[in-house]
Design a protein around this motif. Structure first.
Motif, PDB file in Angstrom:
ATOM      1  N   ILE A  45       0.733  -1.200   0.127  1.00 49.59           N
ATOM      2  CA  ILE A  45      -0.058  -0.080   0.072  1.00 49.59           C
ATOM      3  C   ILE A  45       0.760   1.251  -0.057  1.00 49.59           C
ATOM      4  CG2 ILE A  45      -2.081  -1.122   1.225  1.00 49.59           C
ATOM      5  CD1 ILE A  45      -1.243   0.091   3.675  1.00 49.59           C
ATOM      6  N   GLU A  46       0.206   2.397  -0.434  1.00 51.89           N
ATOM      7  CA  GLU A  46       0.919   3.556  -0.475  1.00 51.89           C
ATOM      8  C   GLU A  46       1.732   3.677  -1.760  1.00 51.89           C
ATOM      9  OE1 GLU A  46      -0.340   6.176   0.612  1.00 51.89           O
ATOM     10  OE2 GLU A  46      -1.567   5.197   2.145  1.00 51.89           O
ATOM     11  N   THR A  47       1.181   3.434  -2.924  1.00 53.38           N
ATOM     12  CA  THR A  47       2.025   3.368  -4.123  1.00 53.38           C
ATOM     13  C   THR A  47       3.143   4.491  -4.324  1.00 53.38           C
ATOM     14  OG1 THR A  47       0.294   2.333  -5.188  1.00 53.38           O
ATOM     15  CG2 THR A  47       2.005   2.788  -6.705  1.00 53.38           C
ATOM     16  N   ASP A  48       2.598   5.704  -4.049  1.00 53.84           N
ATOM     17  CA  ASP A  48       3.164   6.857  -4.224  1.00 53.84           C
ATOM     18  C   ASP A  48       4.310   7.182  -3.243  1.00 53.84           C
ATOM     19  OD1 ASP A  48       1.095   7.212  -2.467  1.00 53.84           O
ATOM     20  OD2 ASP A  48       1.310   9.567  -2.747  1.00 53.84           O
ATOM     21  N   MET A  49       4.328   6.401  -1.978  1.00 52.85           N
ATOM     22  CA  MET A  49       5.288   6.649  -1.015  1.00 52.85           C
ATOM     23  C   MET A  49       5.845   5.619  -0.706  1.00 52.85           C
ATOM     24  SD  MET A  49       4.877   9.749  -0.423  1.00 52.85           S
ATOM     25  CE  MET A  49       6.166  10.122   1.027  1.00 52.85           C
ATOM     26  N   CYS A  50       5.425   4.736  -0.045  1.00 53.49           N
ATOM     27  CA  CYS A  50       6.294   3.346   0.735  1.00 53.49           C
ATOM     28  C   CYS A  50       6.833   2.395  -0.536  1.00 53.49           C
ATOM     29  CB  CYS A  50       5.407   2.552   1.633  1.00 53.49           C
ATOM     30  SG  CYS A  50       4.830   3.359   3.138  1.00 53.49           S
ATOM     31  N   VAL A  51       5.763   2.131  -1.456  1.00 57.74           N
ATOM     32  CA  VAL A  51       6.214   1.410  -2.532  1.00 57.74           C
ATOM     33  C   VAL A  51       7.506   2.193  -3.401  1.00 57.74           C
ATOM     34  CG1 VAL A  51       5.650   0.065  -4.480  1.00 57.74           C
ATOM     35  CG2 VAL A  51       4.315  -0.148  -2.499  1.00 57.74           C
ATOM     36  N   ALA A  52       7.017   3.156  -3.634  1.00 57.95           N
ATOM     37  CA  ALA A  52       7.831   4.202  -4.377  1.00 57.95           C
ATOM     38  C   ALA A  52       9.336   4.225  -3.957  1.00 57.95           C
ATOM     39  CB  ALA A  52       7.345   5.466  -4.723  1.00 57.95           C
ATOM     40  N   HIS A  53       9.214   4.658  -2.605  1.00 61.10           N
ATOM     41  CA  HIS A  53      10.466   5.000  -2.100  1.00 61.10           C
ATOM     42  C   HIS A  53      11.534   3.602  -1.979  1.00 61.10           C
ATOM     43  CE1 HIS A  53       9.383   8.902   0.075  1.00 61.10           C
ATOM     44  NE2 HIS A  53       9.133   8.731  -1.206  1.00 61.10           N
ATOM     45  N   SER A  54      10.819   2.449  -1.850  1.00 60.07           N
ATOM     46  CA  SER A  54      11.338   1.354  -1.643  1.00 60.07           C
ATOM     47  C   SER A  54      11.985   0.982  -2.948  1.00 60.07           C
ATOM     48  CB  SER A  54      10.318   0.071  -0.848  1.00 60.07           C
ATOM     49  OG  SER A  54      10.145   0.319   0.159  1.00 60.07           O
ATOM     50  N   ALA A  55      11.148   0.882  -4.003  1.00 55.62           N
ATOM     51  CA  ALA A  55      11.437   0.440  -5.228  1.00 55.62           C
ATOM     52  C   ALA A  55      12.752   1.446  -5.886  1.00 55.62           C
ATOM     53  CB  ALA A  55      10.298   0.657  -6.236  1.00 55.62           C
ATOM     54  N   ILE A  56      12.530   2.635  -5.752  1.00 57.90           N
ATOM     55  CA  ILE A  56      13.684   3.563  -6.086  1.00 57.90           C
ATOM     56  C   ILE A  56      15.042   3.201  -5.217  1.00 57.90           C
ATOM     57  CG2 ILE A  56      14.319   6.004  -6.004  1.00 57.90           C
ATOM     58  CD1 ILE A  56      11.219   6.543  -6.674  1.00 57.90           C
ATOM     59  N   GLN A  57      15.058   3.093  -4.164  1.00 56.41           N
ATOM     60  CA  GLN A  57      16.109   2.745  -3.476  1.00 56.41           C
ATOM     61  C   GLN A  57      16.688   1.498  -4.049  1.00 56.41           C
ATOM     62  OE1 GLN A  57      15.087   3.002   0.687  1.00 56.41           O
ATOM     63  NE2 GLN A  57      15.494   5.226   0.846  1.00 56.41           N
ATOM     64  N   LEU A  58      16.122   0.480  -4.145  1.00 52.82           N
ATOM     65  CA  LEU A  58      16.396  -0.950  -4.584  1.00 52.82           C
ATOM     66  C   LEU A  58      17.059  -0.694  -6.039  1.00 52.82           C
ATOM     67  CD1 LEU A  58      13.731  -3.165  -3.442  1.00 52.82           C
ATOM     68  CD2 LEU A  58      16.269  -3.090  -2.638  1.00 52.82           C
ATOM     69  N   HIS A  59      16.341   0.198  -7.021  1.00 57.20           N
ATOM     70  CA  HIS A  59      16.840   0.327  -8.151  1.00 57.20           C
ATOM     71  C   HIS A  59      18.130   1.139  -8.191  1.00 57.20           C
ATOM     72  CE1 HIS A  59      16.512   0.977 -12.588  1.00 57.20           C
ATOM     73  NE2 HIS A  59      16.642   2.372 -12.297  1.00 57.20           N
TER      74      HIS A  59
END
Length: 99
Positions: free
Chosen positions: A14-28
């Motif tokens: 949940i929170e595509t624009d925050m939690c998911v996005a921040h995790s994905a961007i950091q992993l990327h």
């Protein structure tokens, strides 16, 4: 995951624009291949679509649950056998997938 040599991370949540996005961007940024299952993420209102657009703009792969399932099982033939399902009996079939 590092010890197993896995370099791909698949994210849902949940929170595509925050939690998911921040995790994905950091992993990327850490050099991982990142895929976000877009229909297994959520944010209220327009925030969901804005989060997905942000991820796509940064080169993060977006997949539906169905696309992810078929990528995971590799071939339609393998997906249609009981081998995969017997090996992963704890998983349920995505909607619309029949053996």
């Amino acid at each position: 995951m590092e010890a197993a040599g896995r370099t791909t991370r698949v994210l849902v949540g949940i929170e595509t624009d925050m939690c998911v996005a921040h995790s994905a961007i950091q992993l990327h940024h850490a050099g991982k291949r990142v895929a976000v299952v877009d229909d297994a993420t959520y944010s209220p209102g327009r925030a969901h679509e804005r989060g997905l657009r942000r991820l796509a703009d940064r080169g993060i792969e977006l997949l539906s649950a169905k696309e992810f399932f078929y990528d995971w099982v590799r071939t339609i033939e393998y997906a249609n056998t009981n081998i995969f399902h017997d090996t992963h009996a704890d998983l349920t079939l995505p909607p619309g997938v029949r053996l």
